[in-house]
Design a protein around this motif. Structure first.
Motif, PDB file in Angstrom:
ATOM      1  N   ASN B  54     -51.587 -68.103  28.638  1.00 11.19           N
ATOM      2  CA  ASN B  54     -52.157 -69.433  28.895  1.00 11.19           C
ATOM      3  C   ASN B  54     -53.106 -69.850  27.771  1.00 11.19           C
ATOM      4  O   ASN B  54     -53.163 -71.017  27.382  1.00 11.19           O
ATOM      5  CB  ASN B  54     -52.916 -69.448  30.225  1.00 11.19           C
ATOM      6  CG  ASN B  54     -51.966 -69.348  31.396  1.00 11.19           C
ATOM      7  OD1 ASN B  54     -50.778 -69.627  31.268  1.00 11.19           O
ATOM      8  ND2 ASN B  54     -52.466 -68.928  32.542  1.00 11.19           N
ATOM      9  N   PHE B  56     -52.900 -68.988  24.606  1.00 11.58           N
ATOM     10  CA  PHE B  56     -52.138 -69.410  23.417  1.00 11.58           C
ATOM     11  C   PHE B  56     -51.422 -70.744  23.648  1.00 11.58           C
ATOM     12  O   PHE B  56     -51.204 -71.492  22.690  1.00 11.58           O
ATOM     13  CB  PHE B  56     -51.173 -68.315  22.976  1.00 11.58           C
ATOM     14  CG  PHE B  56     -51.832 -67.299  22.077  1.00 11.58           C
ATOM     15  CD1 PHE B  56     -52.327 -67.671  20.838  1.00 11.58           C
ATOM     16  CD2 PHE B  56     -51.986 -65.977  22.474  1.00 11.58           C
ATOM     17  CE1 PHE B  56     -52.963 -66.753  20.007  1.00 11.58           C
ATOM     18  CE2 PHE B  56     -52.617 -65.047  21.648  1.00 11.58           C
ATOM     19  CZ  PHE B  56     -53.113 -65.446  20.410  1.00 11.58           C
ATOM     20  N   ILE B  57     -51.084 -71.039  24.890  1.00 16.74           N
ATOM     21  CA  ILE B  57     -50.498 -72.368  25.158  1.00 16.74           C
ATOM     22  C   ILE B  57     -51.554 -73.445  24.905  1.00 16.74           C
ATOM     23  O   ILE B  57     -51.278 -74.480  24.296  1.00 16.74           O
ATOM     24  CB  ILE B  57     -49.945 -72.435  26.596  1.00 16.74           C
ATOM     25  CG1 ILE B  57     -48.667 -71.591  26.683  1.00 16.74           C
ATOM     26  CG2 ILE B  57     -49.656 -73.879  27.014  1.00 16.74           C
ATOM     27  CD1 ILE B  57     -48.135 -71.406  28.071  1.00 16.74           C
ATOM     28  N   LYS B  58     -52.793 -73.178  25.353  1.00 22.26           N
ATOM     29  CA  LYS B  58     -53.882 -74.141  25.107  1.00 22.26           C
ATOM     30  C   LYS B  58     -54.127 -74.288  23.603  1.00 22.26           C
ATOM     31  O   LYS B  58     -54.388 -75.383  23.104  1.00 22.26           O
ATOM     32  CB  LYS B  58     -55.175 -73.671  25.786  1.00 22.26           C
ATOM     33  CG  LYS B  58     -55.147 -73.743  27.299  1.00 22.26           C
ATOM     34  CD  LYS B  58     -55.686 -75.061  27.802  1.00 22.26           C
ATOM     35  CE  LYS B  58     -55.261 -75.362  29.224  1.00 22.26           C
ATOM     36  NZ  LYS B  58     -55.857 -74.487  30.198  1.00 22.26           N
ATOM     37  N   TRP B  60     -51.961 -73.774  21.190  1.00 24.66           N
ATOM     38  CA  TRP B  60     -50.789 -74.505  20.654  1.00 24.66           C
ATOM     39  C   TRP B  60     -50.939 -76.003  20.873  1.00 24.66           C
ATOM     40  O   TRP B  60     -50.707 -76.805  19.980  1.00 24.66           O
ATOM     41  CB  TRP B  60     -49.541 -73.953  21.347  1.00 24.66           C
ATOM     42  CG  TRP B  60     -48.267 -74.715  21.153  1.00 24.66           C
ATOM     43  CD1 TRP B  60     -47.742 -75.662  21.987  1.00 24.66           C
ATOM     44  CD2 TRP B  60     -47.316 -74.565  20.084  1.00 24.66           C
ATOM     45  NE1 TRP B  60     -46.537 -76.105  21.504  1.00 24.66           N
ATOM     46  CE2 TRP B  60     -46.255 -75.453  20.347  1.00 24.66           C
ATOM     47  CE3 TRP B  60     -47.270 -73.771  18.937  1.00 24.66           C
ATOM     48  CZ2 TRP B  60     -45.149 -75.568  19.506  1.00 24.66           C
ATOM     49  CZ3 TRP B  60     -46.158 -73.888  18.102  1.00 24.66           C
ATOM     50  CH2 TRP B  60     -45.125 -74.771  18.383  1.00 24.66           C
TER      51      TRP B  60
END
Lengths: 143, 183
Positions: B54, B56-58, B60
């Protein structure tokens, strides 16, 4: 304190392990997952519109100035109040967890600008509407 | 070949043709550091894996708007910290709803985690840490396990050294009390 000696160096040894090859595989798994996410949107300064669209720009400018006039005199006080209330709620929710500097940092990092400034050709800025800004802050911190 | 600097990676990320490659390099450069920061707060590997993804999604999604007013790692570290706190709060709410004994709950989860091999005394310490409020827990983990200076912690969390010292002091007192109580 001495009796339990939990502050000794022994406790600093890490008893946490990871599955074999976890870090070697992680970037592949992550990239695969990111490719399934919505495509990332690059926030860029607004590009200048080509000359062939000049007449459209003219009409748009009239509409924008009209909108800002309406907004400044009738809508902005209301929106700013709501925006401030939501920011207060946001800060209250995090309480001591969130330092004001962190909120300012987020707003700066995410290029969020409180609606008071206006974009000009000399100083183009990305301006987000208050509602979108709130959503963005909430999403950024996982609310 | 020299590894790419953070500034280079950010620059490359902004080029649509290089974005994936740049992000993969960011992942490989920082995944381990962020994993261990999160793991020391979350404790259980499976949960840490979720929170790291989560995070790394933020990153990204947030990187296009990142203005480099702080260092890349400092910014990512803050996101990881906030994601961890969000997870911990959700876990606290979940425990409150099922009216479980929180001490046994984290103890049981750690005992059943195949990637944890701490002894009973270490488990006792983790249970005491887990009972701390999220902010104190975060400060304690960074000071005690990561052995960061107050100045570094203040830089990462955007707070004052005085406030951090107070948080650490309260955390230590609570952990001491927990040990004395369970003796």
């Amino acid at each position: 304190m001495e009796k339990y000696n939990w502050e000794n160096e022994g406790f600093r040894k890490d008893p946490f392990k990871v599955p074999e090859g976890y870090f070697a595989d992680f970037s592949d798994r992550m990239m695969e997952r990111l490719n399934q996410e919505e495509p990332v949107v690059l926030i860029k300064n607004r590009s200048l519109i080509g000359p062939w669209m000049a007449w459209v720009s003219g009409i748009a400018a009239v509409m924008v100035f009209g909108w800002f006039g309406l907004k400044n005199y009738y809508l902005q006080p209301l929106q700013e109040t709501r925006f401030q209330e939501r920011i207060d709620l946001f800060v209250d929710y995090y309480g001591e967890e969130l330092h004001e500097g962190q909120l300012a940092g987020y707003m700066e990092d995410y290029n969020i600008i409180i609606p008071e400034q206006t974009a000009t050709e000399e100083n183009p800025i990305v301006q987000m509407e208050p509602e979108l800004t709130e959503e963005y802050i909430y999403e950024s911190v996982g609310l | 070949m020299d590894p790419a600097s953070d500034a280079d990676l950010i620059q490359q990320f902004r080029d649509p043709d290089l974005r994936d490659r740049a992000f993969r390099m960011i992942l490989e450069k920082y995944q381990e550091k962020l994993y261990w920061h999160i793991r020391r707060m979350i404790l259980v590997h499976e949960d840490t894996d979720d929170v790291l993804q989560n995070t790394f999604i933020k990153i990204w999604k947030g990187l296009p708007g990142f203005r480099e007013t702080s260092g890349l790692f400092t910014w990512m570290y803050r996101i990881a910290t906030n994601e961890s706190i969000t997870f911990l709060k959700a876990r606290q709410r979940e425990r409150a709803m099922i009216a479980d004994d929180p001490d046994n709950s984290i103890k049981d989860r750690l005992k059943s985690d195949p990637y944890f091999d701490g002894d009973e005394l270490f488990l006792k310490l983790q249970v005491a840490i887990d009972a701390l409020p999220p902010k104190q827990k975060k400060v304690f983990q960074m000071k005690y396990f990561e052995e960061m200076t107050y100045e570094d912690i203040a830089n990462h969390l955007g707070t004052s050294v005085g406030a951090l010292k107070a948080s650490y002091f309260h955390a230590v007192k609570k952990i001491q009390a927990s040990f004395e109580l369970s003796d």
